[in-house]
Design an enzyme around this catalytic site. Sequence first.
Site, PDB file in Angstrom:
ATOM      1  N   LYS A 123       0.810  -1.228   0.000  1.00 29.71           N
ATOM      2  CA  LYS A 123       0.000   0.000   0.000  1.00 29.71           C
ATOM      3  C   LYS A 123       0.839   1.271   0.000  1.00 29.71           C
ATOM      4  O   LYS A 123       0.584   2.207  -0.763  1.00 29.71           O
ATOM      5  CB  LYS A 123      -0.931   0.024   1.224  1.00 29.71           C
ATOM      6  CG  LYS A 123      -1.993  -1.049   1.253  1.00 29.71           C
ATOM      7  CD  LYS A 123      -2.901  -0.893   2.461  1.00 29.71           C
ATOM      8  CE  LYS A 123      -2.231  -1.193   3.772  1.00 29.71           C
ATOM      9  NZ  LYS A 123      -1.834  -2.597   3.923  1.00 29.71           N
ATOM     10  N   THR A 124       1.817   1.324   0.888  1.00 27.98           N
ATOM     11  CA  THR A 124       2.588   2.558   1.031  1.00 27.98           C
ATOM     12  C   THR A 124       3.422   2.830  -0.217  1.00 27.98           C
ATOM     13  O   THR A 124       3.457   3.968  -0.718  1.00 27.98           O
ATOM     14  CB  THR A 124       3.492   2.490   2.271  1.00 27.98           C
ATOM     15  OG1 THR A 124       2.662   2.369   3.432  1.00 27.98           O
ATOM     16  CG2 THR A 124       4.338   3.751   2.408  1.00 27.98           C
ATOM     17  N   GLU A 167      -3.952   6.073   1.181  1.00 26.61           N
ATOM     18  CA  GLU A 167      -3.613   4.724   1.608  1.00 26.61           C
ATOM     19  C   GLU A 167      -4.746   4.204   2.487  1.00 26.61           C
ATOM     20  O   GLU A 167      -5.170   4.858   3.444  1.00 26.61           O
ATOM     21  CB  GLU A 167      -2.290   4.712   2.370  1.00 26.61           C
ATOM     22  CG  GLU A 167      -1.868   3.325   2.787  1.00 26.61           C
ATOM     23  CD  GLU A 167      -0.436   3.236   3.261  1.00 26.61           C
ATOM     24  OE1 GLU A 167      -0.128   2.298   4.008  1.00 26.61           O
ATOM     25  OE2 GLU A 167       0.388   4.097   2.888  1.00 26.61           O
TER      26      GLU A 167
END
Length: 465
Positions: A123-124, A167
């Site tokens: 995700k990041t 996010e």
Amino acid sequence: MFEIDELLKKVRRVHFIGIGGSGMCPIAEILHEKGYIISGSDNNETDTLARVRAMGAKVTLGQKAENIEGAELIIYTSAILPGNPELEAAKNSGIPLFERNDILGAITRIFSDCMGISGTHGKTTTSALLTQILIECGKSPSAVIGGKLPLTGTSGIVGTSEHMVCESCEYRDHFLKLTPDVAVILNVDEDHLEYFKNLDNIKKSFVKFAGYATKKIVYNGDDENTRSVIETVRKASDKPAVSFGFDNSNDYYADNVETVNEYSSFDVMHNSENLGRVQLSIPGRHNIYNALAAFVCALHTGAEPAEIITAITHFRGAGRRFEILDVIDGITIADDYAHHPKELEVTLKAAMGMGFNNVWAVFQPFTYSRTKILFDDFVNVLKIPDKVVMTEIMGSREVNTYGIYTADLAEKIPGSVWFNTFEEVSQYVVDHAQKGDFVITLGCGDIYKAAKIMIKMLHEKSERN
């Protein structure tokens, strides 16, 4: 309609308890840009606190009951512990009080083109990469990211367009408070089982998240669990779903992949049309998936393939994601957030393929429940590197009712060692690492501190020699 959405239409003074947190600061900045009067408090001076002050917010150092005076809406972070005098005063004040994820959800509904990046892993990196692409393509996005974007040195930015990158974390269903216009699913895997209990429940949450998308879903068509989620969504909705992956059955896929020392290049294909060749500056095959997801989302905003490809080439990673910190006397020190076996596997395999003499994994297990439930998986992936050094398990908010200890892992991993303190861990590595070795700290707790200690020790050793 969400209660907090209605409140945001009526109030102007918003107070943040813990405003200096990396997850709180971008939210405060976005609301400030939208015309709200921001105040807040924190216990320590940080760069993020200085940023909030610079935009004109009233910031108090130290958390006291009187800090909330004048607020019409109060936001707190889950990092604030019960009994905190400011939080307790807020609870008793009658002023509307919401947790950080509630306000983040409201912000996703303020923007008309919010791209919510979800998935158990990646995700990041994907959020940071997409944000950098949109910045370089002149799209002026706003963003809330789970790590630092080196381009800006921040974990979020405020833009002038309707594009937002958010996010979207599945932990305790936090992402179900968000409303993405484009819901991105990178992968679905077993994690946070102390909450979800099993994979089916995790899938159900991702089904709900994908169902919230107002425009489209972008998903990993190679991932079996993700495909299962999409099949369930399609039974209830006909909203567009765009797939990406390696298989040429996907809407967008990587072709002619070449990898040199774990850095990949590939053609981005769409309906047999070659949109251009991407050269990644971040290692690991898994980052091809992240790049494809970001590519598809950037196309959605109207960015041109050629400019997207250029921006991807410029991206060197997000903070604490295979982040190279220093090289001292030929010893490379890096840090990574990996804390789940699947994340450790792709990170360690990437490191092992980069041509170093020895790869040292310095791992801090995070939470007793994850270590216990995924014990065999941890043992298997920690056999990948040449050397393994571990700390005791960081329990976070858990009590060790599982009876699990790092010594249990060490017993199953040949040649591994473990220590109670970062100083002991660091001294062991510094005493044994050689020129040409790669040392990477791994974990989502505070193991990055060990990397800093090792760097200091290595510099001191170098000066003595």
